[in-house]
Design a protein around this motif. Structure first.
Motif, PDB file in Angstrom:
ATOM      1  N   THR A  93      35.796  36.010  50.295  1.00 55.35           N
ATOM      2  CA  THR A  93      35.989  35.893  48.844  1.00 55.35           C
ATOM      3  C   THR A  93      37.440  36.126  48.427  1.00 55.35           C
ATOM      4  O   THR A  93      37.809  35.813  47.301  1.00 55.35           O
ATOM      5  N   LYS A  94      38.261  36.656  49.316  1.00 60.24           N
ATOM      6  CA  LYS A  94      39.683  36.825  49.007  1.00 60.24           C
ATOM      7  C   LYS A  94      40.376  35.470  48.916  1.00 60.24           C
ATOM      8  O   LYS A  94      41.403  35.333  48.280  1.00 60.24           O
TER       9      LYS A  94
ATOM     10  N   THR B  85      38.432  32.377  48.268  1.00 58.55           N
ATOM     11  CA  THR B  85      37.724  31.506  47.331  1.00 58.55           C
ATOM     12  C   THR B  85      36.389  32.137  46.940  1.00 58.55           C
ATOM     13  O   THR B  85      35.826  32.893  47.737  1.00 58.55           O
ATOM     14  N   PRO B  86      35.904  31.861  45.744  1.00 61.71           N
ATOM     15  CA  PRO B  86      34.573  32.369  45.391  1.00 61.71           C
ATOM     16  C   PRO B  86      33.501  31.741  46.288  1.00 61.71           C
ATOM     17  O   PRO B  86      33.651  30.610  46.748  1.00 61.71           O
TER      18      PRO B  86
ATOM     19  N   MET C 264      32.913  36.784  43.906  1.00 68.72           N
ATOM     20  CA  MET C 264      34.342  36.472  43.820  1.00 68.72           C
ATOM     21  C   MET C 264      35.171  37.739  43.964  1.00 68.72           C
ATOM     22  O   MET C 264      34.686  38.849  43.752  1.00 68.72           O
ATOM     23  N   ASN C 265      36.417  37.547  44.315  1.00 67.63           N
ATOM     24  CA  ASN C 265      37.394  38.612  44.466  1.00 67.63           C
ATOM     25  C   ASN C 265      37.571  39.326  43.127  1.00 67.63           C
ATOM     26  O   ASN C 265      37.603  38.695  42.072  1.00 67.63           O
TER      27      ASN C 265
ATOM     28  N   GLU D  60      40.146  40.688  41.732  1.00 61.89           N
ATOM     29  CA  GLU D  60      41.343  40.295  40.984  1.00 61.89           C
ATOM     30  C   GLU D  60      41.085  39.008  40.200  1.00 61.89           C
ATOM     31  O   GLU D  60      41.493  38.875  39.046  1.00 61.89           O
ATOM     32  N   GLU D  61      40.406  38.056  40.834  1.00 60.28           N
ATOM     33  CA  GLU D  61      40.065  36.799  40.149  1.00 60.28           C
ATOM     34  C   GLU D  61      39.125  37.064  38.977  1.00 60.28           C
ATOM     35  O   GLU D  61      39.244  36.463  37.917  1.00 60.28           O
ATOM     36  N   TYR D  62      38.186  37.976  39.181  1.00 58.59           N
ATOM     37  CA  TYR D  62      37.246  38.331  38.123  1.00 58.59           C
ATOM     38  C   TYR D  62      37.984  38.953  36.934  1.00 58.59           C
ATOM     39  O   TYR D  62      37.728  38.612  35.784  1.00 58.59           O
TER      40      TYR D  62
ATOM     41  N   ILE E 121      41.120  38.507  36.092  1.00 57.03           N
ATOM     42  CA  ILE E 121      41.886  37.432  35.440  1.00 57.03           C
ATOM     43  C   ILE E 121      40.968  36.615  34.543  1.00 57.03           C
ATOM     44  O   ILE E 121      41.320  36.278  33.407  1.00 57.03           O
ATOM     45  N   LEU E 122      39.785  36.315  35.025  1.00 56.38           N
ATOM     46  CA  LEU E 122      38.806  35.566  34.240  1.00 56.38           C
ATOM     47  C   LEU E 122      38.437  36.319  32.959  1.00 56.38           C
ATOM     48  O   LEU E 122      38.393  35.737  31.872  1.00 56.38           O
TER      49      LEU E 122
ATOM     50  N   LYS F 245      41.281  36.096  30.453  1.00 56.06           N
ATOM     51  CA  LYS F 245      41.318  34.779  29.811  1.00 56.06           C
ATOM     52  C   LYS F 245      40.244  34.670  28.738  1.00 56.06           C
ATOM     53  O   LYS F 245      40.499  34.145  27.652  1.00 56.06           O
TER      54      LYS F 245
END
Length: 96
Positions: free
Chosen positions: A28-29, A31-32, A46-47, A49-51, A53-54, A57
Motif C-alpha cells: 500500500t506504500k 498504491t491503494p 491505502m497508505n 499519508e495518502e489518506y 492528503i485525501l 482535499k
C-alpha cells in the motif's frame, strides 16, 4: 457518483490479505489495494499519508463550497436591500 479506475494488479482477494497481510500492507506504500470478496470490491486499503492528503482535499473543497454558498446568500440579500430598511447603530446597541 465517481467511477473508479482500477488496475487489476491492485485487486486482492480478502483471503490473500489474510494470508499475506504484512506484505500487502507494504504494497500500500506504492498504491491503494482494492479488496475483493466473491469478485466484488468490498474495501480499499491505502497508505496513511495518502489518506491524510485525501482528507485535506475534502476539507478544502467543503470550505470552498461553504464560502461560495455564503457569497451567494450575501449577493441575494444585497439585491433586495433598501437603505430605508437598515437598522441604525443605536438600535443595534439597544439605544433608541
Amino acid at each position: 457518483m465517481v467511477t473508479l479506475r482500477i488496475d487489476r494488479d491492485n485487486m486482492v482477494s480478502s483471503s490473500e490479505i489474510v494470508r499475506n497481510f504484512s506484505e500487502m500492507l507494504d504494497k500500500t506504500k506504492e498504491t491503494p489495494l482494492f479488496i475483493t470478496r466473491n469478485n466484488d470490491i468490498e474495501a480499499i486499503i491505502m497508505n496513511i499519508e495518502e489518506y491524510e492528503i485525501l482528507l485535506e482535499k475534502i476539507e478544502f473543497l467543503e470550505n470552498q463550497l461553504e464560502s461560495t454558498h455564503i457569497e451567494e446568500i450575501i449577493a441575494k440579500r444585497k439585491e433586495n436591500f433598501e437603505l430605508k430598511d437598515a437598522v441604525s447603530e443605536k438600535e443595534i446597541m439597544g439605544r433608541k
